[in-house]
Design an enzyme around this catalytic site. Structure first.
Site, PDB file in Angstrom:
ATOM      1  N   ARG A 108       0.870  -1.185   0.000  1.00  0.00           N
ATOM      2  CA  ARG A 108       0.000   0.000   0.000  1.00  0.00           C
ATOM      3  C   ARG A 108       0.899   1.225   0.000  1.00  0.00           C
ATOM      4  O   ARG A 108       1.812   1.337   0.822  1.00  0.00           O
ATOM      5  CB  ARG A 108      -0.896   0.055   1.247  1.00  0.00           C
ATOM      6  CG  ARG A 108      -1.485   1.451   1.464  1.00  0.00           C
ATOM      7  CD  ARG A 108      -2.507   1.546   2.550  1.00  0.00           C
ATOM      8  NE  ARG A 108      -3.737   0.903   2.152  1.00  0.00           N
ATOM      9  CZ  ARG A 108      -4.922   1.149   2.725  1.00  0.00           C
ATOM     10  NH1 ARG A 108      -5.017   2.035   3.691  1.00  0.00           N
ATOM     11  NH2 ARG A 108      -5.995   0.523   2.318  1.00  0.00           N
ATOM     12  N   HIS A 135      -7.549   0.723  -6.164  1.00  0.00           N
ATOM     13  CA  HIS A 135      -7.730  -0.016  -4.902  1.00  0.00           C
ATOM     14  C   HIS A 135      -8.458  -1.335  -5.245  1.00  0.00           C
ATOM     15  O   HIS A 135      -9.624  -1.526  -4.909  1.00  0.00           O
ATOM     16  CB  HIS A 135      -8.549   0.850  -3.940  1.00  0.00           C
ATOM     17  CG  HIS A 135      -8.497   0.410  -2.510  1.00  0.00           C
ATOM     18  ND1 HIS A 135      -7.732  -0.648  -2.073  1.00  0.00           N
ATOM     19  CD2 HIS A 135      -9.129   0.897  -1.392  1.00  0.00           C
ATOM     20  CE1 HIS A 135      -7.893  -0.783  -0.761  1.00  0.00           C
ATOM     21  NE2 HIS A 135      -8.739   0.132  -0.333  1.00  0.00           N
ATOM     22  N   GLN A 138     -10.316  -3.669  -2.665  1.00  0.00           N
ATOM     23  CA  GLN A 138     -11.579  -3.048  -2.235  1.00  0.00           C
ATOM     24  C   GLN A 138     -12.695  -3.376  -3.227  1.00  0.00           C
ATOM     25  O   GLN A 138     -13.843  -3.611  -2.851  1.00  0.00           O
ATOM     26  CB  GLN A 138     -11.391  -1.521  -2.143  1.00  0.00           C
ATOM     27  CG  GLN A 138     -12.646  -0.763  -1.715  1.00  0.00           C
ATOM     28  CD  GLN A 138     -12.974  -0.964  -0.247  1.00  0.00           C
ATOM     29  OE1 GLN A 138     -12.114  -0.830   0.598  1.00  0.00           O
ATOM     30  NE2 GLN A 138     -14.212  -1.299   0.047  1.00  0.00           N
ATOM     31  N   ASP A 231     -16.711   8.312  -1.134  1.00  0.00           N
ATOM     32  CA  ASP A 231     -15.431   8.122  -0.440  1.00  0.00           C
ATOM     33  C   ASP A 231     -15.071   9.474   0.169  1.00  0.00           C
ATOM     34  O   ASP A 231     -15.737  10.486  -0.115  1.00  0.00           O
ATOM     35  CB  ASP A 231     -14.366   7.648  -1.464  1.00  0.00           C
ATOM     36  CG  ASP A 231     -13.038   7.261  -0.824  1.00  0.00           C
ATOM     37  OD1 ASP A 231     -12.978   7.160   0.420  1.00  0.00           O
ATOM     38  OD2 ASP A 231     -12.058   7.066  -1.571  1.00  0.00           O
ATOM     39  N   CYS A 272     -16.090   2.745   1.119  1.00  0.00           N
ATOM     40  CA  CYS A 272     -14.979   1.844   1.453  1.00  0.00           C
ATOM     41  C   CYS A 272     -14.533   2.006   2.901  1.00  0.00           C
ATOM     42  O   CYS A 272     -13.912   1.099   3.454  1.00  0.00           O
ATOM     43  CB  CYS A 272     -13.814   2.080   0.495  1.00  0.00           C
ATOM     44  SG  CYS A 272     -13.143   3.753   0.583  1.00  0.00           S
ATOM     45  N   ARG A 317     -13.945  -7.399   2.916  1.00  0.00           N
ATOM     46  CA  ARG A 317     -12.529  -7.179   2.583  1.00  0.00           C
ATOM     47  C   ARG A 317     -11.717  -8.428   2.928  1.00  0.00           C
ATOM     48  O   ARG A 317     -10.846  -8.844   2.187  1.00  0.00           O
ATOM     49  CB  ARG A 317     -11.961  -5.974   3.380  1.00  0.00           C
ATOM     50  CG  ARG A 317     -12.591  -4.629   3.081  1.00  0.00           C
ATOM     51  CD  ARG A 317     -12.392  -4.184   1.655  1.00  0.00           C
ATOM     52  NE  ARG A 317     -11.023  -4.290   1.194  1.00  0.00           N
ATOM     53  CZ  ARG A 317     -10.035  -3.466   1.557  1.00  0.00           C
ATOM     54  NH1 ARG A 317     -10.271  -2.438   2.334  1.00  0.00           N
ATOM     55  NH2 ARG A 317      -8.806  -3.633   1.086  1.00  0.00           N
TER      56      ARG A 317
HETATM   57  N1  NVA Z   1      -9.517   7.449  -1.282  1.00  0.00           N
HETATM   58  C1  NVA Z   1      -9.153   7.017   0.047  1.00  0.00           C
HETATM   59  C2  NVA Z   1      -9.430   5.562   0.233  1.00  0.00           C
HETATM   60  C3  NVA Z   1      -9.155   5.042   1.621  1.00  0.00           C
HETATM   61  C4  NVA Z   1      -9.428   3.581   1.767  1.00  0.00           C
HETATM   62  C5  NVA Z   1      -7.681   7.318   0.284  1.00  0.00           C
HETATM   63  O1  NVA Z   1      -6.871   7.047  -0.622  1.00  0.00           O
HETATM   64  O2  NVA Z   1      -7.344   7.827   1.341  1.00  0.00           O
HETATM   65  N1   CP Z   2     -11.105   0.727   2.857  1.00  0.00           N
HETATM   66  C1   CP Z   2      -9.841   0.660   3.263  1.00  0.00           C
HETATM   67  O1   CP Z   2      -8.921   0.402   2.479  1.00  0.00           O
HETATM   68  O2   CP Z   2      -9.658   0.875   4.588  1.00  0.00           O
HETATM   69  P1   CP Z   2      -8.255   1.003   5.330  1.00  0.00           P
HETATM   70  O3   CP Z   2      -7.632   2.303   4.875  1.00  0.00           O
HETATM   71  O4   CP Z   2      -8.603   1.009   6.801  1.00  0.00           O
HETATM   72  O5   CP Z   2      -7.397  -0.165   4.960  1.00  0.00           O
END
Ligand code: NVA
Ligand code: CP
Length: 331
Positions: A108, A135, A138, A231, A272, A317
């Protein structure tokens, strides 16, 4: 044709055929059913996964750890400051080191090119746990949740409201295109996905029967929709200074009871997570102090309503990530 994904990376849904995605969803449903019945097999005992997180996480990290442990695997968590990656050691070198010790690597972080490079130099599968652009794990959870709720995916109309140029908006458009769904981006034009990705998805849609649309008008876009998704307005890694502009631009695209009523009583709300729907977070309270907002991308009322299936989505998930690990690790 029997589907075999052993040794495959999981970097973005664009790399997968609809049948392969369906296969992963079926496998996730089977593993979920087994887990509910207390049947664990630990088939991957003796194997190990490395979990690299350059950005923070609750769901993705926990999903990978629980999924791996359920399969009998060992895990190593490398936190945002706990490895040499990118700072003292290149991605290519890190990939070769980790691939010599582990059977799969989750990453990540920031640009999609980083996870693609990691995969290029790794001889074991690499899984994208979120980049700025995509993602994909997800998406499997979202698709499984929609399928559980409606019984099928084809033709389901999903409207995504908010900043559509980032990981979630991009990935939902790809997921819907692949699975023959009806996808609408609903946001001011400057927040729409880039044209190249839209064209790619439209091309996929020609084969799958999907519909890909973009709209600036919340009431027209959400009329009679099956799924309303959103989101956060500011994603991880973006500067704090951007909040003011985002609030001004995206407030008209907040998911409210009016939007859900416009979609209809059968419609569901998805996110998400994490979500800013009340003052229960540090950032939420800061925003309240600076801009006077009690809730952001979704109202507390919608988030807590019967139409909200966000916690089923979060649970999925784990089952879907378990399917990805199980399907791709070599044995
Ligand atoms: N768009 C958000 C998704 C978090 C799971 C981010 O990248 O922070
Ligand atoms: N939805 C998601 O990816 O959550 P986290 O950032 O907690 O992993």
């Amino acid at each position: 044709m029997a589907i075999d994904l052993k040794g495959r990376d999981f970097l973005k849904l664009l790399d997968f055929e609809p049948e392969e995605i369906e296969y992963l969803l079926d496998l996730a449903a089977e593993l979920k059913d087994k887990k509910k019945k207390g049947i664990l097999h630990g088939d991957l005992r003796g194997k190990n996964v490395a979990l690299i997180f350059e950005k923070t996480s609750t769901r993705t990290r926990c999903a990978f750890e629980v999924a791996a442990h359920d399969l009998g695997m060992g895990t190593t968590y490398l936190d945002p400051s706990g490895s040499q990656i990118g700072k003292k050691e290149s991605i290519a070198d890190t990939a070769r080191v980790l691939a010599s010790m582990y059977d799969g690597i989750e990453y990540r972080g920031f640009g999609q090119e980083i996870v693609e490079e990691l995969a290029k130099y790794s001889k074991v599968p690499v899984w994208n746990g979120l980049t700025n652009e995509f993602h994909p794990t997800q998406m499997l959870a979202d698709l499984l949740t929609i399928r559980e709720h409606f019984g099928h995916l084809k033709g389901i109309h999903l409207v995504y409201m908010g900043d559509s140029r980032y990981n979630t908006g991009n990935s939902l458009m790809v997921a819907c295109a692949k699975m023959g769904m009806h996808f609408t981006t609903c946001a001011p034009k400057k927040y729409w996905q880039n044209e190249e990705l839209v064209k790619t998805c439209q091309k996929i849609a020609e084969k799958t029967g999907a519909v890909i649309e973009q709209s600036e008008d919340p009431m027209t876009a959400t009329k009679g929709a099956d799924v309303i998704a959103t989101d956060v307005w500011v994603s991880m890694g973006e500067p704090d200074e951007i909040w003011e502009e985002r609030i001004t631009d995206l407030k008209p695209y907040r998911v409210t009871s009016e939007i859900m009523e416009n979609a209809g009583s059968e419609a569901v709300f998805m996110h998400c997570l994490p979500a800013f729907h009340d003052l229960g977070t540090g950032i939420g309270r800061e925003i309240k102090e600076k801009f006077g907002l009690d809730e952001m991308e979704v109202t507390h009322e919608v988030f807590e309503s019967e139409q909200s299936i966000v916690f089923q989505e979060a649970e999925n998930r784990m089952h879907t990530i378990k399917a990805v690990i199980y399907a791709t690790v070599n044995r």
